[in-house]
Write a protein that holds these residues in place. Sequence first.
Motif, short mmCIF file in Angstrom:
data_model
loop_
_atom_site.label_atom_id
_atom_site.label_comp_id
_atom_site.label_asym_id
_atom_site.label_seq_id
_atom_site.Cartn_x
_atom_site.Cartn_y
_atom_site.Cartn_z
N LEU A 1 0.83 -1.21 0.00
CA LEU A 1 0.00 0.00 0.00
C LEU A 1 0.86 1.26 0.00
N PHE A 2 1.93 1.25 0.78
CA PHE A 2 2.84 2.41 0.80
C PHE A 2 3.51 2.60 -0.57
N GLU A 3 3.92 1.51 -1.19
CA GLU A 3 4.54 1.60 -2.52
C GLU A 3 3.56 2.18 -3.54
N LYS A 4 2.31 1.72 -3.47
CA LYS A 4 1.28 2.24 -4.37
C LYS A 4 1.05 3.73 -4.12
N ASP A 5 1.03 4.14 -2.86
CA ASP A 5 0.84 5.55 -2.52
C ASP A 5 1.98 6.40 -3.06
N VAL A 6 3.20 5.88 -2.98
CA VAL A 6 4.36 6.62 -3.50
C VAL A 6 4.22 6.81 -5.01
N ARG A 7 3.86 5.75 -5.73
CA ARG A 7 3.69 5.85 -7.19
C ARG A 7 2.60 6.86 -7.55
N GLN A 8 1.47 6.80 -6.85
CA GLN A 8 0.37 7.73 -7.13
C GLN A 8 0.75 9.16 -6.77
N SER A 9 1.50 9.32 -5.70
CA SER A 9 1.93 10.67 -5.30
C SER A 9 2.88 11.27 -6.33
N ILE A 10 3.77 10.45 -6.87
CA ILE A 10 4.70 10.94 -7.89
C ILE A 10 3.92 11.41 -9.12
N THR A 11 2.90 10.66 -9.51
CA THR A 11 2.06 11.07 -10.64
C THR A 11 1.35 12.38 -10.34
N ALA A 12 0.79 12.49 -9.14
CA ALA A 12 0.08 13.73 -8.76
C ALA A 12 1.04 14.92 -8.72
N ILE A 13 2.23 14.71 -8.20
CA ILE A 13 3.23 15.79 -8.14
C ILE A 13 3.58 16.26 -9.55
N ASN A 14 3.79 15.32 -10.46
CA ASN A 14 4.09 15.70 -11.84
C ASN A 14 2.94 16.48 -12.47
N ASP A 15 1.70 16.04 -12.23
CA ASP A 15 0.54 16.74 -12.76
C ASP A 15 0.43 18.16 -12.20
N LEU A 16 0.68 18.31 -10.91
CA LEU A 16 0.62 19.63 -10.29
C LEU A 16 1.71 20.55 -10.83
N GLN A 17 2.88 19.99 -11.11
CA GLN A 17 3.96 20.81 -11.68
C GLN A 17 3.60 21.30 -13.08
N VAL A 18 2.90 20.47 -13.84
CA VAL A 18 2.43 20.90 -15.16
C VAL A 18 1.44 22.05 -15.02
N LEU A 19 0.53 21.93 -14.07
CA LEU A 19 -0.43 23.02 -13.82
C LEU A 19 0.27 24.31 -13.43
N LEU A 20 1.33 24.19 -12.65
CA LEU A 20 2.04 25.41 -12.24
C LEU A 20 2.71 26.11 -13.43
N GLY A 21 2.88 25.39 -14.51
CA GLY A 21 3.41 26.00 -15.73
C GLY A 21 2.45 27.04 -16.30
N LYS A 22 1.19 26.99 -15.90
CA LYS A 22 0.18 27.96 -16.36
C LYS A 22 0.11 29.18 -15.45
N ALA A 23 0.90 29.18 -14.41
CA ALA A 23 0.90 30.33 -13.49
C ALA A 23 1.53 31.53 -14.20
N PRO A 24 1.00 32.70 -13.95
CA PRO A 24 1.59 33.89 -14.58
C PRO A 24 3.03 34.10 -14.10
N LYS A 25 3.86 34.52 -15.01
CA LYS A 25 5.27 34.76 -14.69
C LYS A 25 5.44 36.18 -14.15
N LEU A 26 6.22 36.31 -13.10
CA LEU A 26 6.51 37.63 -12.55
C LEU A 26 7.59 38.30 -13.38
N ARG A 27 7.42 39.57 -13.61
CA ARG A 27 8.41 40.28 -14.43
C ARG A 27 8.99 41.42 -13.67
#
Length: 69
Positions: free
Chosen positions: A43-69
């Motif tokens: 169960l812990f191994e499965k949670d780690v794999r799912q968390s890595i996927t979620a982290i990658n997805d969230l990082q992609v979403l952060l790419g849509k954040a406005p850039k500070l200039r």
Amino acid sequence: MEQNYLAPAETMQIHELLNFKTICMTSSKMMEGVVFDQELKTLFEKDVRQSITAINDLQVLLGKAPKLR
């Protein structure tokens, strides 16, 4: 072409989710080495794999954040 950006509040919420998922993944990864029950370890191994996927997805979403200039 219209650009879709995240609002500041959305950006903050995604950062909070990213921090939460990172902490969860770290905790699960650490517990893998301490647990002796194979079913719980799986169960812990499965949670780690799912968390890595979620982290990658969230990082992609952060790419849509406005850039500070």
